[in-house]
Design an enzyme around this catalytic site. Structure first.
Site, PDB file in Angstrom:
ATOM      1  N   TYR A 186       0.829  -1.204   0.000  1.00  0.00           N
ATOM      2  CA  TYR A 186       0.000   0.000   0.000  1.00  0.00           C
ATOM      3  C   TYR A 186       0.866   1.258   0.000  1.00  0.00           C
ATOM      4  O   TYR A 186       0.644   2.177  -0.802  1.00  0.00           O
ATOM      5  CB  TYR A 186      -0.925   0.003   1.207  1.00  0.00           C
ATOM      6  N   LYS A 190       1.036   4.200  -3.059  1.00  0.00           N
ATOM      7  CA  LYS A 190       0.717   5.613  -2.877  1.00  0.00           C
ATOM      8  C   LYS A 190       1.938   6.502  -3.104  1.00  0.00           C
ATOM      9  O   LYS A 190       1.807   7.636  -3.590  1.00  0.00           O
ATOM     10  CB  LYS A 190       0.133   5.834  -1.485  1.00  0.00           C
TER      11      LYS A 190
END
Length: 281
Positions: A186, A190
């Site tokens: 994750y 990002k």
């Protein structure tokens, strides 16, 4: 002059931050909006509620609000190409793109995450944003810029802002700036969104297109508040931020609308952290 005289496109629009951004565009005078999400029912409900609120009925109004709602899988390149082509056909141009669609983190170390899960996170969070940006940029680079807003009434200001051909705002995360345990896929996805934002900002400045990102902290959405166990598990992270609370989706939407608008005419390649101070603590 309306703050948003052009055409807005929002992905991941059905609920949460995406729905708040769509609502914010409509409230700020954007009359032509295209939205997409894999959640077909919720997407349709958002469209109907906004049309009823602003038009007085659940139908598009050429003199009021018109919303093109197209459900689909944002990880599919053919769907993305079709969606942007349909939007261009319907509205003739695209002026504001907000890439919201995203998925959460598994909170497991890398050796506990399989390749399929890694690919899913990156396909939604990063690859889809890149595909949508690419499709929008193909349209933005060849369209005429929007007229520059006139100087504010009642002032002696004679300067006018440079015209804008388009604006893209990517939703990244505070975890694209700093990392936390058990979220490597994750965090990387990002961080990639932030890197893409900065590179596109460099590449398309000459085309009068601005590209920025918003990096939310922990925000009250269906994903974080419906499950009491999840909410309790976030308590420690929430308390790291000096403000000591979750954000509201409208607080994220406000920042997206600012970056999309002519008021941010000299903001380029910025990753705006909106997290109650998490990353500074």
């Amino acid at each position: 002059m309306d703050q948003f005289p052009g055409v807005a496109v929002v992905t991941g629009a059905a609920r949460g931050i995406g729905a708040a951004i769509v609502t914010g565009f409509a409230e700020s005078g954007c009359h032509r909006i295209a939205i997409t999400d894999i959640l077909e029912t919720e997407l349709g409900e958002l469209r109907q509620s906004l049309l009823t609120r602003f038009n007085g009925n659940p139908n598009d109004d050429p003199k009021g609000l018109t919303i093109l709602a197209v459900p689909g899988d944002i990880t599919s390149e053919p769907f993305i190409e079709s969606f942007f082509t349909t939007t261009k056909t319907a509205f003739s141009r695209i002026d504001y793109l907000v890439n919201v669609a995203g998925v959460g983190k598994p909170y497991r170390r890398s050796i506990e995450v399989d390749v399929q899960e890694f690919d899913f996170i990156n396909n939604v969070n990063y690859r889809a944003a890149w595909l949508c940006s690419r499709a929008a940029l193909k349209i933005m680079t060849v369209q005429e810029p929007l007229p520059s807003p006139s100087p504010s009434a009642g002032t002696n200001e004679s300067w006018t802002r440079p015209p804008q051909r388009g604006s893209i705002v990517n939703i990244a995360s505070q975890l694209g700036v700093v990392s936390r345990p058990g979220a490597s896929a994750y965090c990387a996805s990002k961080a990639a969104v932030i890197g893409m934002t900065r590179a596109d900002a460099i590449d398309y400045s000459k085309d009068a297109i601005r590209v920025n990102a918003v990096c939310p902290g922990i925000v009250e959405t269906e994903m974080t508040t419906l499950d009491g166990v999840v909410r309790e598990g976030l308590r420690e992270s929430v308390n790291i931020a000096p403000m000591g609370r979750m954000g509201n989706v409208r607080e994220i939407a406000d920042c997206v609308l600012f970056l999309s608008s002519y008021r941010a005419s000299f903001v380029q390649g910025h990753a705006m952290v909106v997290d109650g101070g998490y990353v500074i603590n």
